[in-house]
Design a protein around this motif. Structure first.
Motif, PDB file in Angstrom:
ATOM      1  N   ASP A 220      -7.861  27.081  13.885  1.00 47.79           N
ATOM      2  CA  ASP A 220      -7.083  26.094  14.758  1.00 47.79           C
ATOM      3  C   ASP A 220      -6.542  26.637  16.657  1.00 47.79           C
ATOM      4  OD1 ASP A 220      -4.920  27.933  13.501  1.00 47.79           O
ATOM      5  OD2 ASP A 220      -3.224  25.833  13.744  1.00 47.79           O
ATOM      6  N   ARG A 221      -6.526  28.026  16.434  1.00 47.23           N
ATOM      7  CA  ARG A 221      -6.398  28.743  17.458  1.00 47.23           C
ATOM      8  C   ARG A 221      -7.935  29.284  18.447  1.00 47.23           C
ATOM      9  NH1 ARG A 221      -2.614  30.974  13.682  1.00 47.23           N
ATOM     10  NH2 ARG A 221      -1.152  29.397  13.769  1.00 47.23           N
TER      11      ARG A 221
ATOM     12  N   LEU B 187     -22.900  22.721  20.452  1.00 47.78           N
ATOM     13  CA  LEU B 187     -22.920  21.426  20.868  1.00 47.78           C
ATOM     14  C   LEU B 187     -23.245  21.327  22.494  1.00 47.78           C
ATOM     15  CD1 LEU B 187     -18.947  20.664  20.448  1.00 47.78           C
ATOM     16  CD2 LEU B 187     -20.749  18.485  20.768  1.00 47.78           C
ATOM     17  N   ALA B 188     -23.087  22.749  22.467  1.00 47.69           N
ATOM     18  CA  ALA B 188     -24.416  23.930  24.001  1.00 47.69           C
ATOM     19  C   ALA B 188     -26.157  23.220  24.027  1.00 47.69           C
ATOM     20  CB  ALA B 188     -23.617  24.458  24.390  1.00 47.69           C
ATOM     21  N   PHE B 189     -26.839  23.388  22.430  1.00 41.38           N
ATOM     22  CA  PHE B 189     -27.786  22.584  22.195  1.00 41.38           C
ATOM     23  C   PHE B 189     -27.962  21.201  22.266  1.00 41.38           C
ATOM     24  CE2 PHE B 189     -28.729  27.169  20.105  1.00 41.38           C
ATOM     25  CZ  PHE B 189     -29.605  27.312  21.217  1.00 41.38           C
TER      26      PHE B 189
ATOM     27  N   ARG C   1     -14.110  17.472  14.750  1.00 41.36           N
ATOM     28  CA  ARG C   1     -12.899  17.083  15.257  1.00 41.36           C
ATOM     29  C   ARG C   1     -12.893  16.842  17.414  1.00 41.36           C
ATOM     30  NH1 ARG C   1      -7.091  19.121  14.531  1.00 41.36           N
ATOM     31  NH2 ARG C   1      -7.465  20.582  16.250  1.00 41.36           N
ATOM     32  N   LYS C   2     -13.753  18.020  17.182  1.00 40.50           N
ATOM     33  CA  LYS C   2     -14.271  18.377  18.477  1.00 40.50           C
ATOM     34  C   LYS C   2     -15.209  17.361  19.212  1.00 40.50           C
ATOM     35  CE  LYS C   2     -14.275  22.860  20.283  1.00 40.50           C
ATOM     36  NZ  LYS C   2     -15.197  23.848  20.427  1.00 40.50           N
ATOM     37  N   THR C   3     -16.627  17.520  18.161  1.00 41.29           N
ATOM     38  CA  THR C   3     -17.600  16.740  18.360  1.00 41.29           C
ATOM     39  C   THR C   3     -16.229  15.105  18.867  1.00 41.29           C
ATOM     40  OG1 THR C   3     -19.132  18.143  17.368  1.00 41.29           O
ATOM     41  CG2 THR C   3     -19.793  15.817  17.202  1.00 41.29           C
TER      42      THR C   3
ATOM     43  N   ASP D  82     -25.891   9.767  18.717  1.00 41.34           N
ATOM     44  CA  ASP D  82     -26.917  10.978  17.972  1.00 41.34           C
ATOM     45  C   ASP D  82     -25.211  12.265  17.936  1.00 41.34           C
ATOM     46  OD1 ASP D  82     -28.231   8.706  17.324  1.00 41.34           O
ATOM     47  OD2 ASP D  82     -29.272   9.566  19.689  1.00 41.34           O
ATOM     48  N   MET D  83     -24.257  12.532  17.555  1.00 38.52           N
ATOM     49  CA  MET D  83     -23.963  13.396  17.829  1.00 38.52           C
ATOM     50  C   MET D  83     -23.881  14.643  16.489  1.00 38.52           C
ATOM     51  SD  MET D  83     -21.876  12.938  20.690  1.00 38.52           S
ATOM     52  CE  MET D  83     -20.453  14.775  20.444  1.00 38.52           C
TER      53      MET D  83
END
Ligand SMILES: C[S@@+](CC[C@H](N)C(=O)[O-])C[C@H]1O[C@@H](n2cnc3c(N)ncnc32)[C@H](O)[C@@H]1O
Length: 251
Positions: free
Chosen positions: A33-34, A78-80, A105-107, A114-115
């Motif tokens: 989480d950090r 996510l960068a890809f 969670r971030k996504t 299409d995540m």
């Protein structure tokens, strides 16, 4: 360490221990989480730009199937996913459920169609068929895999012939004043900030410099990539030579 009296003693991971996998997983579970905040602080805000450079070096043409192995909290995945021209499918795999939880969670918070999905995946036994991907990436993960050569072979197995393996990783600085300065930062400053922010009994940020110290330098890693079945291996160093991006093509 303020909580020292109420916590178990710090766990020290030997980076060259061939059985370190369970300890590595427990360490990342403890700091999940950090982890993103620590990355930003310890890299002085540079880490996301290194990931974008790794994506650039993959030379996407559009429509690729991509595996981001050791994806952690999903920043390179996510960068890809956000890259142009767009890949057709991106999946993140990692063996620490707590890191995957943050990635999902971030996504979700980024949203959109299409995540990328995230899946439990050990880099030494990937749950994917042979030649399933056009690009396989691993950022700051290979150093943690118990057997680097076996990990490389397993990553290459999932690449189609002509597919590319992209590795973003810290690399030992060989000599000179810069070596002394980076060693001071990585050995003295990073563990203190890391321990303070992560409050990890695993001394995660003491393990970081030790694991960089036993990891092959950029030329040696290139040679190991070739031995694992990759051609045209080349690398670029970043951040005053402390970080390297390697790319190789499957024969
Ligand atoms: C330093 S983090 C890097 C995360 C992410 N790639 C990034 O760029 O921030 C290393 C990740 O590798 C994962 N990892 C280490 N050994 C692994 C293995 N054998 N198989 C799968 N994941 C592994 C850890 O769980 C952790 O999430």
């Amino acid at each position: 360490m303020p909580e020292a009296s109420t916590q178990e003693p710090p766990v020290h991971i030997d980076p060259s221990d061939p059985h370190k996998g369970a300890q590595v997983r427990e360490m990342f579970a403890g700091i999940a989480d950090r982890y993103d905040a620590l990355n930003r602080v310890l890299s002085v805000g540079r880490d996301q730009s290194w990931r974008r450079k790794a994506v650039k070096m993959a030379k996407l043409k559009g429509g690729e199937r991509i595996l981001d192995c050791c994806c952690g909290t999903g920043d390179l995945t996510l960068a890809f996913w956000a890259a142009k021209p767009q890949p057709s499918f991106v999946v993140g795999g990692d063996f620490t459920p707590e890191m995957l939880h943050i990635a999902r969670r971030k996504t979700l918070s980024v949203g959109g169609p299409d995540m990328p999905p995230y899946t439990a995946a050990d880099a030494l036994h990937l749950p994917f068929r042979n030649a399933e991907f056009d690009v396989v990436s691993v950022a700051f993960g290979l150093r943690n895999v118990q057997d680097v050569n076996a990990g490389l072979r397993e990553l290459v197995r999932t690449l189609r012939p002509g597919g590319r393996l992209v590795i973003l990783e810290f690399t030992p600085v060989k000599r000179g004043l810069w070596r002394a300065l980076t060693n001071f930062y990585v050995n003295k400053i990073v563990p203190r900030i890391g321990q303070l922010v992560s409050r990890s009994r695993h001394q995660a940020y003491k393990y970081l410099p030790e694991s960089i110290g036993v990891f092959p330098d950029a030329s040696a890693l290139a040679a190991r990539m070739e031995a694992a079945g990759l051609n045209n291996v080349h690398f670029r160093k970043l951040n005053f030579g402390t970080v390297a991006i390697h790319v190789g093509t499957r024969e």
